[in-house]
Structures are given as structure tokens and as C-alpha cells.
Design a protein around this motif. Structure first.
Motif, PDB file in Angstrom:
ATOM      1  N   VAL A 120      19.363  79.074-111.788  1.00 27.62           N
ATOM      2  CA  VAL A 120      18.065  79.501-112.694  1.00 27.62           C
ATOM      3  C   VAL A 120      18.029  80.891-113.119  1.00 27.62           C
ATOM      4  CG1 VAL A 120      15.609  79.565-112.468  1.00 27.62           C
ATOM      5  CG2 VAL A 120      16.619  77.572-111.455  1.00 27.62           C
ATOM      6  N   ARG A 121      18.158  81.696-112.162  1.00 27.66           N
ATOM      7  CA  ARG A 121      18.097  83.142-112.697  1.00 27.66           C
ATOM      8  C   ARG A 121      19.260  83.843-113.698  1.00 27.66           C
ATOM      9  NH1 ARG A 121      14.019  85.888-110.484  1.00 27.66           N
ATOM     10  NH2 ARG A 121      13.101  85.008-108.636  1.00 27.66           N
ATOM     11  N   VAL A 122      20.262  83.162-113.205  1.00 30.08           N
ATOM     12  CA  VAL A 122      21.292  83.551-114.329  1.00 30.08           C
ATOM     13  C   VAL A 122      21.260  83.016-115.795  1.00 30.08           C
ATOM     14  CG1 VAL A 122      24.009  83.062-114.696  1.00 30.08           C
ATOM     15  CG2 VAL A 122      23.105  83.897-112.428  1.00 30.08           C
ATOM     16  N   SER A 170      11.873  83.448-118.856  1.00 28.89           N
ATOM     17  CA  SER A 170      11.374  83.683-117.532  1.00 28.89           C
ATOM     18  C   SER A 170      12.477  82.623-116.465  1.00 28.89           C
ATOM     19  CB  SER A 170       9.974  83.497-117.264  1.00 28.89           C
ATOM     20  OG  SER A 170       9.631  81.925-117.449  1.00 28.89           O
ATOM     21  N   PRO A 171      12.487  82.851-115.280  1.00 31.82           N
ATOM     22  CA  PRO A 171      13.048  82.160-114.314  1.00 31.82           C
ATOM     23  C   PRO A 171      12.241  80.760-114.183  1.00 31.82           C
ATOM     24  CG  PRO A 171      13.243  84.066-113.331  1.00 31.82           C
ATOM     25  CD  PRO A 171      12.232  84.023-114.558  1.00 31.82           C
ATOM     26  N   ALA A 226      18.301  82.217-116.876  1.00 35.10           N
ATOM     27  CA  ALA A 226      17.096  82.846-117.469  1.00 35.10           C
ATOM     28  C   ALA A 226      17.422  84.285-118.029  1.00 35.10           C
ATOM     29  CB  ALA A 226      16.142  83.034-116.306  1.00 35.10           C
ATOM     30  N   GLU A 227      18.396  85.057-117.386  1.00 36.55           N
ATOM     31  CA  GLU A 227      18.904  86.441-117.893  1.00 36.55           C
ATOM     32  C   GLU A 227      19.586  86.184-119.040  1.00 36.55           C
ATOM     33  OE1 GLU A 227      21.220  90.095-116.387  1.00 36.55           O
ATOM     34  OE2 GLU A 227      20.632  88.781-114.761  1.00 36.55           O
TER      35      GLU A 227
END
Length: 439
Positions: free
Chosen positions: A37-39, A47-48, A41-42
Motif C-alpha cells: 500500500v505505502r509503496v 495517500s495510503p 501510494a508514494e
């Protein structure tokens, strides 16, 4: 390894569309790992929470699944389209399709006598003469016929029932192996498939009981001509299933008697056992005409009201011209005689191949219907091995969830002499490479 794919989108809807497009086009094949998710999103500058909402939507629609620490991956049978069989190579004898022998289908549909606008379609959605024929059809086999209705096809009927009865995330008990279109339909509706093991007598009571205890809200099965295994309920199996279903009176029980007139065995329906919520669906595409997209359903009064209420809000009714064509064929003596010939021929062809395989020591299953199921160790190896002998059969992967591998062979137009050759070729292949092809 995370699949290298150019994800796009600035909101959950757009990101989901990007992933679904990749799945549909094959750029994200089954099993492909999606970025954490965070990868993602970045990478996309969102946003995550937006990516988490995307993955949650795709999980609910059956396109992806989450494997805990294994991350989010594309589902083995993503619900962006039905799992289609591969194209049949040129020059091979095709025994993969599950289709009837065209020689046994009526050669000409009766002329439609329903003039446009001649009837109050919404107030009288069912032709009286077809409804009368359908009630007699069900009563002949011991299925209660106090409440009947029509739909555009068996899958259309099942989809409508599940849509009005269940909510996303609810479980549905499904035959394993089972009909591939149903296996795709359930996750496409945002529902969970709970596999139930089958044998030569249909679904197994202990496996059904486990599914019911797991909280499923609906059960879908075929009482005969089970596809692809060929199982058919015996009277004893029917009684055992009725007893199990009595433990969960609020669960919707859907019987799919799709090949009723050509199954080759009597019907032992759980509907006669008095489940609280039930529906039995019948179609005619396998023995009248593949273009007759029509289904009949007998059911309890609550199921009737919910089905027809949703039908009224969508298409409204099934075409009266189509109903008239079906009624004409169901009542036609010549068509009925042709269906009887088909039933007998299909039974002979199925039993001939089963007997020939048994003679060579190859176990197979096919107690009724149009297909047989042969357990194997390696589906691709068997399909390719038979291909080298000029045969094309269906790999079992698209029919199964957790059961062992196998191949499905359609026997509807397999003449006895061909069955002898096919069984010999099958056995010869097994003998040559037992370690690879063994079942």
C-alpha cells in the motif's frame, strides 16, 4: 516479486480501473503481486488510505486477494471476465466444449406468434400456455410447482437470486469441481465461494455441513448431470442432504437442473424435501436450441417475490416471442421425440467411453449428463499428450477450486468407435509416461 506494471490513477476509482485493465489485458496475470500500500501510494502521489480503499474494493469484487504477509495478489480466477477455454488448435477432434450434438437439436424454431404490443407484458409477464407446460414439467419430477417464474437464462436467474438475497462478503457453498461460469459469477458479485466436495452422487453431506457451519448464506448445486464431474443424486444422497439442510432453514438452496431432459437418470430433488428457502432452475439450451436464452424456476413464495421484484426493476419480463418459441418446442411431439433420442444416445456414448477407459484401467467419473471427469496428476501434460494423438480435451483448472487436477471430456458427439480409439490412446499415453501423466 512485484509485477512491473505502469499503475495509474489519482483516486481509488482511477487506480482500481488501472489494475482491472491490467488484469483484463493479461499484463497482470493471476498470482501477480501488487505493490504494498505505502509503496504504490508514494509512486502515485496519493495517500495510503486511497490505495487501501482501492485494494478493498478490488477484493470485494473478486479481482484480488490478500495473503497476509504475502501481500495483495491478483486472484487465480479474477472476476473481470469469465474464465474462457483456450482456442481449439486446428485439425483436432474437439471434446472440450460441453456442447450438445447438433444432430439432436430441432432444425427449425417454431414461428413466434406473439405480435409486438399485443399483450400487457408487465401485468402478464408469463404466457399462460408456457406456464402450464412448466408446471406439468416440474410436477412430473416431483418438484412443487405452486410458484413458478421465468428468467433469461440459468446464470441470469442465479445472479438475480444472489443479488437480492445476499450482501458483499457473504459465503456461497459451491461444488468443487463445478461449473466454471458459476465459479466466476459468485466472486464477481462480491461474494465468497466456499467449496463443497462432490462425488458420483453429487455434493457430499459432510462437506455441505461444514460449509453451513462456516456461515454460508446460499448453496448452489446440480442434482444430476453435474458439470464437470457428472454426479447425480441418489435417493439416499438426496435424503441425507435434506437432513443436513434442515439444520440451516434460512439458507437459500438453488438446484441447477440444467440438463434435465437429457441427464439420462431420474431426478431426486431436495425441493421435494421441504427446505424453507429454495429454487430449482431449468434451461433448454442443451437440448432444444443454444439460442433459446430462457430459464424456468420453481421456488418458495418469498423467493418468487424477490426474484420477480428485481426482474420488474430491470428488464421487466422475458420476451413473449421467446416464450412462445419455447412453448412451441416443449409441446411439439417431434421435438420431444428428438430429445428422447438425444438422451439415449448421450447415455450410450458416455457409458461407452467410461467402459473403455475402465477396460484399460483408467478410472473416470460420469454417472449422468454430457461429460466425464478423469482425475490426473498433470492436466497440461495430459492435454498435450492427447493433442499429439489428435484429441482436444478440457484441462480441469477452470472447473475447480481446491480439488485435485483432472480433465473434462465431452461425450455428446463421441461415437462408440471413437471412444474405443480415445480410450486406447489415453491408456497408451499413460503407459508411456506414467510418472508424468498418471492419474
Amino acid at each position: 516479486m512485484v509485477t512491473q506494471y505502469e499503475f495509474t490513477g489519482t483516486n481509488a476509482k482511477g487506480i482500481a480501473a488501472s489494475i482491472e485493465r491490467g488484469v483484463a489485458e493479461g499484463a497482470l496475470p493471476p498470482g501477480s503481486a501488487l505493490p504494498p500500500v505505502r509503496v504504490l501510494a508514494e509512486r502515485l502521489g496519493v495517500s495510503p488510505g486511497t490505495v487501501a480503499a482501492t485494494y478493498k474494493e478490488l477484493r470485494g469484487r473478486g479481482i484480488v486477494l490478500t495473503r497476509g504477509r504475502g501481500g495483495t495478489v491478483v486472484a487465480e480466477a479474477p472476476a473481470v471476465a469469465s474464465r474462457r477455454p483456450p482456442k481449439v488448435p486446428a485439425g483436432l477432434r474437439d471434446l472440450s466444449g460441453g456442447h450438445p450434438d447438433q444432430a439432436f437439436l430441432p432444425s427449425r424454431l417454431p414461428s413466434a406468434r406473439a405480435a409486438a404490443g399485443s399483450r400487457p407484458h408487465r401485468s402478464s409477464p408469463r404466457l399462460a400456455r408456457l406456464e402450464e407446460l412448466v408446471r406439468a414439467w416440474y410436477e412430473r419430477d416431483g418438484v412443487p410447482s405452486a410458484h413458478v417464474t421465468f428468467a433469461h437464462s440459468g446464470l441470469d436467474c442465479v445472479a438475480r437470486l444472489l443479488s437480492v438475497e445476499l450482501r458483499p462478503g457473504d459465503g456461497v457453498a459451491m461444488e468443487d469441481p463445478g461449473y466454471h461460469h458459476l465459479l466466476d459469477l459468485v466472486p464477481a458479485l462480491g461474494l465468497r465461494s466456499v467449496p463443497v466436495v462432490v462425488d458420483d452422487e453429487g455434493i457430499r453431506p459432510e462437506s455441505l455441513r461444514a460449509a453451513l457451519r462456516a456461515g454460508v448464506r446460499a448453496v448452489i448445486f446440480s442434482p444430476r448431470s453435474q458439470n464437470p464431474y457428472g454426479g447425480a443424486f441418489s435417493a439416499g444422497r438426496r435424503d441425507a442432504l435434506v437432513a443436513v439442510l434442515a439444520e440451516a432453514p434460512d439458507v437459500l438452496v438453488i438446484e441447477n437442473d440444467h440438463a434435465s431432459e437429457i441427464a439420462g437418470v431420474p431426478l431426486h430433488s431436495v425441493a421435494a424435501g421441504g427446505p424453507g428457502r429454495w429454487a430449482q432452475i431449468r434451461t433448454v439450451t442443451k437440448y432444444l436450441d443454444s439460442d433459446l436464452r430462457w430459464a424456468a424456476m420453481a421456488c418458495d413464495p418469498i423467493t418468487l417475490a424477490r426474484h420477480d421484484g428485481r426482474l420488474l426493476l430491470t428488464s421487466g419480463w422475458v420476451s413473449h416471442a421467446l416464450q412462445d418459441a419455447v412453448a412451441g418446442l416443449l409441446a411439439d411431439p417431434g421435438a420431444r421425440a428428438l430429445v428422447a433420442r438425444a438422451r439415449d444416445a448421450y447415455a450410450l456414448r458416455r457409458e461407452t467411453l467410461l467402459g473403455e477407459l475402465a477396460r484399460h484401467g483408467v478410472p473416470a467419473h460420469g454417472a449422468s449428463g454430457l461429460n466425464i471427469w478423469v482425475p490426473v496428476c498433470d492436466e497440461a501434460a495430459v492435454v498435450n499428450g492427447l493433442r499429439s494423438s489428435g484429441w482436444w480435451v478440457a484441462a480441469g483448472a477452470r472447473f475447480r477450486t481446491g480439488t485435485g487436477p483432472g480433465v473434462r471430456i465431452t461425450t455428446t458427439d463421441l461415437l462408440p468407435a471413437e471412444a474405443v480409439r480415445l480410450a486406447a490412446d489415453f491408456a497408451g499415453m499413460l503407459g508411456e509416461r506414467q510418472a508424468t501423466y498418471g492419474g
